[in-house]
Design an enzyme around this catalytic site. Structure first.
Site, mmCIF file in Angstrom:
data_model
loop_
_atom_site.group_PDB
_atom_site.id
_atom_site.type_symbol
_atom_site.label_atom_id
_atom_site.label_comp_id
_atom_site.label_asym_id
_atom_site.label_seq_id
_atom_site.Cartn_x
_atom_site.Cartn_y
_atom_site.Cartn_z
ATOM 1 N N GLU A 87 53.231 61.754 80.289
ATOM 2 C CA GLU A 87 54.015 60.539 80.029
ATOM 3 C C GLU A 87 53.153 59.485 79.318
ATOM 4 O O GLU A 87 53.594 58.836 78.374
ATOM 5 C CB GLU A 87 54.547 59.940 81.346
ATOM 6 C CG GLU A 87 55.741 60.670 81.946
ATOM 7 C CD GLU A 87 57.061 60.292 81.265
ATOM 8 O OE1 GLU A 87 57.048 59.533 80.275
ATOM 9 O OE2 GLU A 87 58.114 60.771 81.727
ATOM 10 N N CYS A 140 68.430 47.523 84.799
ATOM 11 C CA CYS A 140 69.002 47.726 86.136
ATOM 12 C C CYS A 140 69.507 46.422 86.778
ATOM 13 O O CYS A 140 70.425 46.459 87.596
ATOM 14 C CB CYS A 140 68.025 48.461 87.052
ATOM 15 S SG CYS A 140 66.436 47.659 87.240
ATOM 16 N N SER A 172 56.279 45.877 95.053
ATOM 17 C CA SER A 172 56.867 45.042 96.107
ATOM 18 C C SER A 172 56.682 45.617 97.515
ATOM 19 O O SER A 172 56.391 44.888 98.452
ATOM 20 C CB SER A 172 58.355 44.837 95.819
ATOM 21 O OG SER A 172 59.029 46.085 95.734
ATOM 22 N N LYS A 216 52.426 53.189 88.163
ATOM 23 C CA LYS A 216 53.210 52.440 89.142
ATOM 24 C C LYS A 216 53.908 53.375 90.101
ATOM 25 O O LYS A 216 54.521 54.326 89.628
ATOM 26 C CB LYS A 216 54.233 51.616 88.360
ATOM 27 C CG LYS A 216 55.192 50.852 89.195
ATOM 28 C CD LYS A 216 56.180 50.168 88.311
ATOM 29 C CE LYS A 216 57.211 49.528 89.224
ATOM 30 N NZ LYS A 216 58.354 49.093 88.535
ATOM 31 N N CYS A 227 69.231 52.141 85.345
ATOM 32 C CA CYS A 227 68.355 51.598 84.295
ATOM 33 C C CYS A 227 68.849 51.908 82.890
ATOM 34 O O CYS A 227 68.122 51.737 81.912
ATOM 35 C CB CYS A 227 66.937 52.124 84.488
ATOM 36 S SG CYS A 227 66.254 51.692 86.101
ATOM 37 N N LYS A 235 55.736 55.954 85.807
ATOM 38 C CA LYS A 235 56.460 55.219 86.846
ATOM 39 C C LYS A 235 57.181 56.231 87.727
ATOM 40 O O LYS A 235 58.047 56.978 87.260
ATOM 41 C CB LYS A 235 57.457 54.275 86.189
ATOM 42 C CG LYS A 235 58.307 53.512 87.183
ATOM 43 C CD LYS A 235 59.177 52.497 86.479
ATOM 44 C CE LYS A 235 60.051 51.770 87.488
ATOM 45 N NZ LYS A 235 60.971 50.832 86.830
ATOM 46 N N ARG A 268 67.197 57.138 91.340
ATOM 47 C CA ARG A 268 66.606 57.102 90.001
ATOM 48 C C ARG A 268 65.795 58.362 89.680
ATOM 49 O O ARG A 268 64.984 58.371 88.769
ATOM 50 C CB ARG A 268 65.695 55.880 89.869
ATOM 51 C CG ARG A 268 66.344 54.546 90.139
ATOM 52 C CD ARG A 268 65.681 53.451 89.329
ATOM 53 N NE ARG A 268 65.885 52.105 89.841
ATOM 54 C CZ ARG A 268 67.019 51.418 89.794
ATOM 55 N NH1 ARG A 268 68.101 51.982 89.277
ATOM 56 N NH2 ARG A 268 67.088 50.183 90.270
ATOM 57 N N ARG A 312 64.105 45.493 94.701
ATOM 58 C CA ARG A 312 65.537 45.642 94.407
ATOM 59 C C ARG A 312 66.350 44.562 95.102
ATOM 60 O O ARG A 312 67.410 44.173 94.620
ATOM 61 C CB ARG A 312 66.014 47.047 94.761
ATOM 62 C CG ARG A 312 65.392 48.050 93.789
ATOM 63 C CD ARG A 312 65.769 49.487 94.083
ATOM 64 N NE ARG A 312 64.954 50.375 93.242
ATOM 65 C CZ ARG A 312 64.880 51.672 93.388
ATOM 66 N NH1 ARG A 312 65.581 52.266 94.346
ATOM 67 N NH2 ARG A 312 64.127 52.397 92.593
ATOM 68 N N TYR A 332 51.923 40.618 93.305
ATOM 69 C CA TYR A 332 52.510 39.414 93.897
ATOM 70 C C TYR A 332 51.463 38.635 94.695
ATOM 71 O O TYR A 332 51.713 37.523 95.129
ATOM 72 C CB TYR A 332 53.703 39.803 94.800
ATOM 73 C CG TYR A 332 54.718 40.651 94.058
ATOM 74 C CD1 TYR A 332 55.647 40.059 93.205
ATOM 75 C CD2 TYR A 332 54.710 42.045 94.156
ATOM 76 C CE1 TYR A 332 56.551 40.828 92.489
ATOM 77 C CE2 TYR A 332 55.597 42.826 93.439
ATOM 78 C CZ TYR A 332 56.518 42.211 92.606
ATOM 79 O OH TYR A 332 57.398 42.987 91.884
ATOM 80 N N CYS A 363 64.227 46.564 80.926
ATOM 81 C CA CYS A 363 65.001 47.539 81.694
ATOM 82 C C CYS A 363 66.307 46.860 82.032
ATOM 83 O O CYS A 363 66.352 45.633 82.163
ATOM 84 C CB CYS A 363 64.270 47.922 82.978
ATOM 85 S SG CYS A 363 65.162 49.180 83.928
HETATM 86 C C1 PBG Z 1 62.973 47.984 86.817
HETATM 87 C C2 PBG Z 1 61.767 47.783 87.666
HETATM 88 C C3 PBG Z 1 61.563 48.076 89.025
HETATM 89 C C4 PBG Z 1 60.295 47.590 89.330
HETATM 90 C C5 PBG Z 1 59.764 47.041 88.171
HETATM 91 N N1 PBG Z 1 60.681 47.204 87.148
HETATM 92 C C6 PBG Z 1 62.455 48.638 90.056
HETATM 93 C C7 PBG Z 1 62.960 50.007 89.975
HETATM 94 O O1 PBG Z 1 62.569 50.795 89.113
HETATM 95 O O2 PBG Z 1 63.829 50.299 90.792
HETATM 96 C C8 PBG Z 1 59.651 47.616 90.688
HETATM 97 C C9 PBG Z 1 58.612 46.594 90.929
HETATM 98 C C10 PBG Z 1 58.253 46.399 92.357
HETATM 99 O O3 PBG Z 1 58.700 47.136 93.259
HETATM 100 O O4 PBG Z 1 57.498 45.468 92.617
HETATM 101 N N2 PBG Z 1 63.386 49.260 86.609
#
Ligand code: PBG
Length: 333
Positions: A240, A129, A281, A255, A137, A202, A224, A212, A320, A127
């Site tokens: 999807e 971003c 996260s 996710k 992205c 996602k 997004r 982020r 994590y 990706c």
């Molecule tokens: C990239 C991406 C993101 C995450 C994984 N790949 C962030 C987003 O889409 O803004 C998030 C992972 C996380 O929050 O732990 N696009």
């Protein structure tokens, strides 16, 4: 009189019998967590001997490439089978040129880890971003993210990671056709053995906030929602996943995890591909924050949450908490 009354109330079936001792409970336990269930995300930053703690993710740091060997050894020693790499480069531009540089941060990181611990499965996030100055992205045209122009960049990025030795590439940009574009490019370059994990379902989630900060990837305008999924939609998530599988995804993922356990369950029932869930996260940060205040028992809360994700149907969990979870599981014996 009272005795007769209580006899009448006696249940025929006593489910508590099998909860009586720890060993009995272990015997009838339906879901088990183990170190092999976890994939540990790593943030790779430029520089030498750098370890930059991420404030909103206590216990998580961005690491420079030279620091990855020791980290890889630690993870392998814990029995964690795989890592997922995110690059956090200084160079950013509208077209994410650094994203597919053959000597970019992620290719360097892959070579280091593979050199130190060849058996550790290395996955890379595909990706842009973190590589675009606007933080979206994909490539922005007329105020919107251009799907088809972005596909070529994602494909080149995947090839650069494959050349460095990545085992699995994981497109997370939510561009239509990204799995197909990446599969075609990998095959054309001879990387027929490199697998693809689709971040298939996602969602546009508030729970990516701390990531982020870690990846320096927040969109500089807008959000997004025109490419990530709308949280109310479950059937669309299955579509999807179906599309990613049709395009050649070897594994699929949902996710975030916690607010989407129903999606994990439905995906598990519908598809036979290996299925992952990303314990993102924000899910990490909220447990950490509550634990730091003494409002939750961290160990119990984390293991409960990870068990729930697995019980919902995930084969593997990106988290994590991977290292802590393995240590806690070992203590439990
Ligand atoms: C990239 C991406 C993101 C995450 C994984 N790949 C962030 C987003 O889409 O803004 C998030 C992972 C996380 O929050 O732990 N696009």
């Amino acid at each position: 009189m009272t005795q007769i009354a209580s006899r009448n109330l006696a249940p025929a079936d006593r489910l508590r019998r099998l909860r009586r001792t720890p060993t009995l409970r272990r015997l009838v336990q339906e879901t088990t967590l183990s170190s092999k269930d976890f994939i540990y995300p790593l943030f790779v930053c430029p520089g030498v001997d750098r370890e930059e703690p991420v404030p909103s993710m206590p216990g998580v740091s961005r690491l420079s490439v030279d620091r990855l060997e020791r980290e890889a050894e630690t993870l392998a020693g814990l029995g964690i089978p795989a890592v997922l790499l995110f690059g956090v480069p200084e160079e950013k531009d509208p077209y994410a040129r650094h994203a597919y540089a053959s000597d970019g941060l992620v290719p360097q990181a892959v070579r280091r880890i593979k050199g130190a611990v060849p058996d550790l499965v290395v996955m890379t996030d595909i990706c842009v971003c973190s590589y675009t100055d606007h933080g979206h992205c994909g490539v922005v045209r007329n105020g919107t993210v251009d799907n088809d122009e972005t596909l070529g960049i994602l494909a080149r990025m995947a090839v650069a990671h494959a050349e460095a030795g990545a085992d699995i590439v994981a497109p997370s940009a939510m561009m239509d056709g990204q799995v197909q574009a990446i599969r075609d490019a990998l095959d054309k370059e001879g990387f027929t053995q490199v697998a693809i994990m689709g971040y298939s379902a996602k969602f546009a989630s508030a729970f990516y906030g701390p990531f982020r900060e870690a990846a320096d990837s927040a969109p500089q305008f807008g959000d997004r929602r025109s490419y990530q999924m709308d949280p109310p939609n479950a059937r669309e998530a299955l579509r999807e996943i179906e599309r990613d599988i049709a395009q050649g995804a070897d594994m699929v993922m949902v996710k975030p995890a916690l607010a989407y356990l129903d999606i994990i369950r439905r995906a598990r029932e519908r598809f036979d591909h290996p299925l992952g869930a990303y314990n993102v996260s924000g899910e990490y940060a909220m447990l950490k924050a509550a634990a730091q205040r003494g409002w939750l028992n961290e160990r119990l809360a984390v293991l409960e949450v990870l068990t729930a994700i697995k019980r919902a149907g995930a084969d593997f969990i990106l988290t994590y908490f991977a290292k802590d979870a393995v240590r806690w599981l070992r203590e439990e014996g």
